[in-house]
Design an enzyme around this catalytic site. Structure first.
Site, PDB file in Angstrom:
ATOM      1  N   ALA A 161       0.803  -1.224   0.000  1.00  0.00           N
ATOM      2  CA  ALA A 161       0.000   0.000   0.000  1.00  0.00           C
ATOM      3  C   ALA A 161       0.835   1.272   0.000  1.00  0.00           C
ATOM      4  O   ALA A 161       0.275   2.369   0.095  1.00  0.00           O
ATOM      5  CB  ALA A 161      -0.927   0.000   1.211  1.00  0.00           C
ATOM      6  N   ALA A 162       2.153   1.142  -0.119  1.00  0.00           N
ATOM      7  CA  ALA A 162       3.013   2.315   0.025  1.00  0.00           C
ATOM      8  C   ALA A 162       2.716   3.381  -1.026  1.00  0.00           C
ATOM      9  O   ALA A 162       2.651   4.577  -0.722  1.00  0.00           O
ATOM     10  CB  ALA A 162       4.481   1.895  -0.040  1.00  0.00           C
ATOM     11  N   GLY A 163       2.533   2.978  -2.278  1.00  0.00           N
ATOM     12  CA  GLY A 163       2.284   3.943  -3.341  1.00  0.00           C
ATOM     13  C   GLY A 163       0.970   4.683  -3.159  1.00  0.00           C
ATOM     14  O   GLY A 163       0.898   5.905  -3.348  1.00  0.00           O
ATOM     15  N   ASP A 164      -0.082   3.971  -2.765  1.00  0.00           N
ATOM     16  CA  ASP A 164      -1.380   4.610  -2.563  1.00  0.00           C
ATOM     17  C   ASP A 164      -1.347   5.559  -1.375  1.00  0.00           C
ATOM     18  O   ASP A 164      -1.969   6.631  -1.403  1.00  0.00           O
ATOM     19  CB  ASP A 164      -2.470   3.551  -2.361  1.00  0.00           C
ATOM     20  CG  ASP A 164      -2.845   2.856  -3.664  1.00  0.00           C
ATOM     21  OD1 ASP A 164      -2.910   3.533  -4.694  1.00  0.00           O
ATOM     22  OD2 ASP A 164      -3.084   1.638  -3.634  1.00  0.00           O
TER      23      ASP A 164
END
Length: 314
Positions: free
Chosen positions: A255-258
């Site tokens: 979920a890092a990019g979101d």
């Protein structure tokens, strides 16, 4: 801001499908055909467009999320989590058939491999949603280059809505005129470095950044542990990756990019400078890696504290 009837003044419209993420983390080696690897931990968490919608809501932003749900247990699980988080359901559509969307994520050494499945369902048209909710920001978690998306970007421009679009490994190329047309209508584009290279066909990241920054007003390329690169009005900003909080281990980067995008949009809504937006985005992205899926997304007081700590260290 004008509203329709009793609708609240929404700041962000997130448009994209949910996913249920089955996250196996702590793998000591990559999974290869013909082998079995045991994970140290497992998480069953909501993902997809749920993540930026939830992350922005946790940061105190008024968010409406357009998504489709069905009669299947994956839809039920994400709906339950959305309600627990207090997400607005005004743009949810419920169908009398399964709408399954799931991803298996295999996390090892700070990276991950993913396998996904999705039942086909035609998404709700964006233009009526924009006219109904009149958000300050339209966040599209995946690059889409169909005519409906182009029409929505044009409608957003007329309404004064900022369009922020991620790439999410979409099978697109700048050789396609439709892709170039949509990107020219986007205000902020946020691919990662691998996506930027594949999208442009460039030999190196600097070339890819140059090609994309000539198409979009603000380009933000995430580079994992190497931070992020942004270009606006010809001015380039390179920022290092934020460190996780003291003692927090990296568990899963799914979920890092979101969450990075949520921090970025949070800063844009606050009228922050681009470097300050990038700092918030980097902190949000780093924090997300400390739990399975989107479970470790920050709340506004936590973000403020971490940004303050980072400022004090410089």
């Amino acid at each position: 801001m004008e509203t329709n009837g009793s609708l609240p003044p929404y700041e962000v419209l997130v448009a994209g499908p949910y996913f249920t993420d089955l996250v196996f983390h702590g793998l000591d080696r990559p999974v290869r055909p013909g082998t079995e690897v045991f994970a140290d931990g497992f998480g069953l968490v909501p993902g997809g467009a749920y993540t930026p919608a939830m992350a922005l809501h946790r940061l105190g932003r008024r968010v409406v999320w357009s998504a489709d749900f069905g009669t299947d247990p994956f839809s039920a699980q994400v709906l339950s989590c959305a309600r627990q988080e207090g997400l607005d359901e005004a743009a949810f559509r419920r169908h009398p058939f399964p709408v399954r969307s799931l991803t298996v994520a295999l996390a090892s050494d700070g990276d991950r491999a993913m396998v996904s499945f999705q039942d086909p369902v035609e998404p709700e048209p964006l233009v009526p949603l924009l006219r109904r909710f009149r958000p300050r920001v339209l966040l599209l978690p995946q690059l889409r280059w169909d005519e409906g998306t182009a029409a929505a970007c044009r409608a957003a421009r007329r309404l004064g809505t900022l369009v922020v679009m991620d790439c999410h490994d979409a099978p697109a190329s700048l050789a396609d005129p439709a892709v170039r047309e949509v990107l020219a209508l986007v205000d902020v584009f946020t691919p990662n470095d691998g996506e930027a290279l594949r999208l442009t066909g460039a030999d190196g990241l600097d070339e890819a950044v140059g090609l994309l920054s000539r198409l979009v007003p603000t380009l933000v390329v995430t580079r994992g542990a190497r931070g992020a690169t942004a270009v606006r009005d010809g001015e380039r900003h390179d920022v290092p990756a934020a460190r996780t909080a003291a003692g927090a281990a990296v568990v899963d980067a799914t979920a890092a990019g979101d969450c990075f995008n949520a921090g970025l949009v949070h800063g844009l809504l606050g009228g922050w400078s681009l470097p300050d937006c990038l700092a918030a985005a980097s902190v949000c992205g780093a924090a997300a890696t400390t739990g399975p899926g989107s479970s470790a997304a920050l709340r506004a007081p936590e973000l403020d504290r971490l940004l303050g700590a980072a400022t004090n260290m410089t």
